[in-house]
Design a protein around this motif. Sequence first.
Motif, PDB file in Angstrom:
ATOM      1  N   ASP A  43      62.987 -18.621 102.121  1.00  0.00           N
ATOM      2  CA  ASP A  43      62.501 -19.926 101.678  1.00  0.00           C
ATOM      3  C   ASP A  43      63.487 -21.047 102.021  1.00  0.00           C
ATOM      4  O   ASP A  43      63.066 -22.194 102.242  1.00  0.00           O
ATOM      5  N   VAL A  44      64.789 -20.729 102.058  1.00  0.00           N
ATOM      6  CA  VAL A  44      65.799 -21.750 102.376  1.00  0.00           C
ATOM      7  C   VAL A  44      66.349 -21.575 103.791  1.00  0.00           C
ATOM      8  O   VAL A  44      67.373 -22.152 104.147  1.00  0.00           O
ATOM      9  N   GLY A  45      65.657 -20.769 104.612  1.00  0.00           N
ATOM     10  CA  GLY A  45      66.065 -20.602 106.005  1.00  0.00           C
ATOM     11  C   GLY A  45      67.270 -19.715 106.200  1.00  0.00           C
ATOM     12  O   GLY A  45      67.960 -19.811 107.223  1.00  0.00           O
ATOM     13  N   ASP A  46      67.521 -18.818 105.256  1.00  0.00           N
ATOM     14  CA  ASP A  46      68.679 -17.927 105.334  1.00  0.00           C
ATOM     15  C   ASP A  46      68.205 -16.493 105.560  1.00  0.00           C
ATOM     16  O   ASP A  46      67.003 -16.203 105.545  1.00  0.00           O
TER      17      ASP A  46
ATOM     18  N   ASN B 272      65.383 -10.264 106.561  1.00  0.00           N
ATOM     19  CA  ASN B 272      65.083 -10.478 105.143  1.00  0.00           C
ATOM     20  C   ASN B 272      64.184  -9.350 104.658  1.00  0.00           C
ATOM     21  O   ASN B 272      63.014  -9.277 105.032  1.00  0.00           O
ATOM     22  N   GLN B 273      64.752  -8.475 103.850  1.00  0.00           N
ATOM     23  CA  GLN B 273      63.980  -7.391 103.255  1.00  0.00           C
ATOM     24  C   GLN B 273      64.021  -7.443 101.733  1.00  0.00           C
ATOM     25  O   GLN B 273      63.373  -6.630 101.067  1.00  0.00           O
ATOM     26  N   GLY B 274      64.814  -8.384 101.200  1.00  0.00           N
ATOM     27  CA  GLY B 274      64.954  -8.489  99.759  1.00  0.00           C
ATOM     28  C   GLY B 274      64.174  -9.649  99.199  1.00  0.00           C
ATOM     29  O   GLY B 274      63.026  -9.897  99.590  1.00  0.00           O
ATOM     30  N   ASP B 275      64.800 -10.396  98.305  1.00  0.00           N
ATOM     31  CA  ASP B 275      64.137 -11.493  97.629  1.00  0.00           C
ATOM     32  C   ASP B 275      63.689 -12.560  98.626  1.00  0.00           C
ATOM     33  O   ASP B 275      64.456 -12.949  99.512  1.00  0.00           O
ATOM     34  N   PRO B 276      62.472 -13.072  98.493  1.00  0.00           N
ATOM     35  CA  PRO B 276      61.973 -14.070  99.463  1.00  0.00           C
ATOM     36  C   PRO B 276      62.686 -15.405  99.399  1.00  0.00           C
ATOM     37  O   PRO B 276      62.508 -16.223 100.312  1.00  0.00           O
TER      38      PRO B 276
ATOM     39  N   GLY C 259      74.207 -20.839 104.081  1.00  0.00           N
ATOM     40  CA  GLY C 259      73.747 -19.638 104.759  1.00  0.00           C
ATOM     41  C   GLY C 259      74.799 -18.555 104.808  1.00  0.00           C
ATOM     42  O   GLY C 259      75.989 -18.784 104.596  1.00  0.00           O
ATOM     43  N   ILE C 260      74.365 -17.347 105.123  1.00  0.00           N
ATOM     44  CA  ILE C 260      75.225 -16.176 105.029  1.00  0.00           C
ATOM     45  C   ILE C 260      76.419 -16.238 105.991  1.00  0.00           C
ATOM     46  O   ILE C 260      77.498 -15.733 105.682  1.00  0.00           O
ATOM     47  N   PHE C 261      76.264 -16.894 107.136  1.00  0.00           N
ATOM     48  CA  PHE C 261      77.367 -16.956 108.089  1.00  0.00           C
ATOM     49  C   PHE C 261      78.431 -17.951 107.642  1.00  0.00           C
ATOM     50  O   PHE C 261      79.631 -17.681 107.758  1.00  0.00           O
ATOM     51  N   ARG C 262      78.006 -19.093 107.105  1.00  0.00           N
ATOM     52  CA  ARG C 262      78.959 -20.123 106.672  1.00  0.00           C
ATOM     53  C   ARG C 262      79.593 -19.776 105.327  1.00  0.00           C
ATOM     54  O   ARG C 262      80.709 -20.214 105.031  1.00  0.00           O
ATOM     55  N   ASP C 263      78.883 -19.000 104.508  1.00  0.00           N
ATOM     56  CA  ASP C 263      79.361 -18.711 103.161  1.00  0.00           C
ATOM     57  C   ASP C 263      80.088 -17.382 103.063  1.00  0.00           C
ATOM     58  O   ASP C 263      81.139 -17.284 102.438  1.00  0.00           O
ATOM     59  N   CYS C 264      79.543 -16.350 103.664  1.00  0.00           N
ATOM     60  CA  CYS C 264      80.060 -14.990 103.510  1.00  0.00           C
ATOM     61  C   CYS C 264      80.822 -14.509 104.750  1.00  0.00           C
ATOM     62  O   CYS C 264      81.988 -14.146 104.673  1.00  0.00           O
ATOM     63  N   ALA C 265      80.162 -14.522 105.905  1.00  0.00           N
ATOM     64  CA  ALA C 265      80.753 -13.937 107.109  1.00  0.00           C
ATOM     65  C   ALA C 265      81.967 -14.704 107.620  1.00  0.00           C
ATOM     66  O   ALA C 265      82.733 -14.174 108.440  1.00  0.00           O
ATOM     67  N   VAL C 266      82.169 -15.943 107.148  1.00  0.00           N
ATOM     68  CA  VAL C 266      83.364 -16.681 107.586  1.00  0.00           C
ATOM     69  C   VAL C 266      84.639 -15.911 107.289  1.00  0.00           C
ATOM     70  O   VAL C 266      85.624 -16.003 108.038  1.00  0.00           O
ATOM     71  N   HIS C 267      84.656 -15.149 106.199  1.00  0.00           N
ATOM     72  CA  HIS C 267      85.843 -14.352 105.888  1.00  0.00           C
ATOM     73  C   HIS C 267      86.088 -13.312 106.978  1.00  0.00           C
ATOM     74  O   HIS C 267      87.227 -13.072 107.392  1.00  0.00           O
ATOM     75  N   ASP C 268      85.017 -12.684 107.436  1.00  0.00           N
ATOM     76  CA  ASP C 268      85.139 -11.704 108.519  1.00  0.00           C
ATOM     77  C   ASP C 268      85.551 -12.379 109.816  1.00  0.00           C
ATOM     78  O   ASP C 268      86.409 -11.861 110.553  1.00  0.00           O
ATOM     79  N   PHE C 269      84.949 -13.533 110.108  1.00  0.00           N
ATOM     80  CA  PHE C 269      85.301 -14.246 111.336  1.00  0.00           C
ATOM     81  C   PHE C 269      86.778 -14.628 111.326  1.00  0.00           C
ATOM     82  O   PHE C 269      87.475 -14.486 112.340  1.00  0.00           O
ATOM     83  N   ASP C 270      87.263 -15.123 110.207  1.00  0.00           N
ATOM     84  CA  ASP C 270      88.676 -15.482 110.137  1.00  0.00           C
ATOM     85  C   ASP C 270      89.555 -14.252 110.295  1.00  0.00           C
ATOM     86  O   ASP C 270      90.567 -14.282 111.008  1.00  0.00           O
ATOM     87  N   THR C 271      89.181 -13.157 109.650  1.00  0.00           N
ATOM     88  CA  THR C 271      90.006 -11.950 109.697  1.00  0.00           C
ATOM     89  C   THR C 271      90.150 -11.420 111.115  1.00  0.00           C
ATOM     90  O   THR C 271      91.260 -11.116 111.565  1.00  0.00           O
TER      91      THR C 271
END
Length: 346
Positions: free
Chosen positions: A205-208, A197-201, A167-179
């Motif tokens: 579908d994977v709960g993200d 979710n406004q983009g690709d479905p 998910g976006i928090f564990r994969d992407c936003a962790v960098h921001d959280f650490d910073t």
Amino acid sequence: MGLTVGVIGLGRIGGFHADTLTALPMVDEIVVTDANPAAIAATTDRLASARAASDADAMLNAGVDAVVIASATPTHAALIDKAVTAGVPTLCEKPIALSVSDSAAVVARVGDADVPVTIGYNRRFDPAMAAARSAVAGGELGFITTVRSTTLDPAPPPAEYIAASGGIFRDCAVHDFDTVRWLLADEVVEVYAMGSNQGDPFFADVGDVDSASVLLRFAGGSTGVVSVSRYNARGYDCRLEVHGSKDSVVAGWDPGTPVRNLQPDCGFPASAPHGFFMDRFAAAYRAELAAFCATTIDPTPTTSSACTVHDALEVALIAEAATRSVATHRPVTVDEIRDALVPSAR
């Protein structure tokens, strides 16, 4: 004699690390391995100072002085254990493991070992972000009211990647959280997140979610604001703002910042937008690897920007709290997650 450094995993970031290590004066040789033999062959063909190892065990028995783990996330925990058991200083790309519980178990095993383990959060080595941290630590900004960290990707990764990313928090936003945690030298105590979710479905579908904003309450009273998205067609946008009672500073506002400025008679930003995280943070990655290698040569305790396994676990707890907050539509304390997922947390 210089160092012999192992690199496990030769994908996009592992290949970049292999190239970077061979350019460091303190490194004489690298030993590389990957689950794909073709990746090993391609790297040894490209880099004269690289030699092959059939697997991680063979590498750790090949006389390496340090190891960089850049393989798939599910392999991280076991490889950290192997390296520490072998007494080899380790830099592992984030995260420690797929789950908070597994990460906590690794920290329990290696967190206080004599073998140094660094988790790869490269933004700590970005010159402007490091300068912002120094300004905060030196009191130049007074008390900090708000810190804002933004990460906007130009386009989503493949659906297969998203499905396994956590998910976006564990994969992407962790960098921001650490910073923001590192910058303030303070702990996050409560998290409130929302996403859309406004983009690709396939995200839904994977709960993200494909875009999200997170409010962080710090123990010292500061507020953190983190914004992340998989859709920012203008380019890769990563920047930081720190607002204090005496002064405010920014990092990541450079000529390649991917925004279109509508202020009349203002030519900033003037260069082509950053298109990729490895473009934006190439210098930070190099500085991170150089610092890791220098510490391997001289482990004398010094002030370091490196992310420890203890730091990385705190970041994982924040990401888990954000994930739960989106799911439950309420603020979530970090201690709620710690109590539920970290054995013997109290």
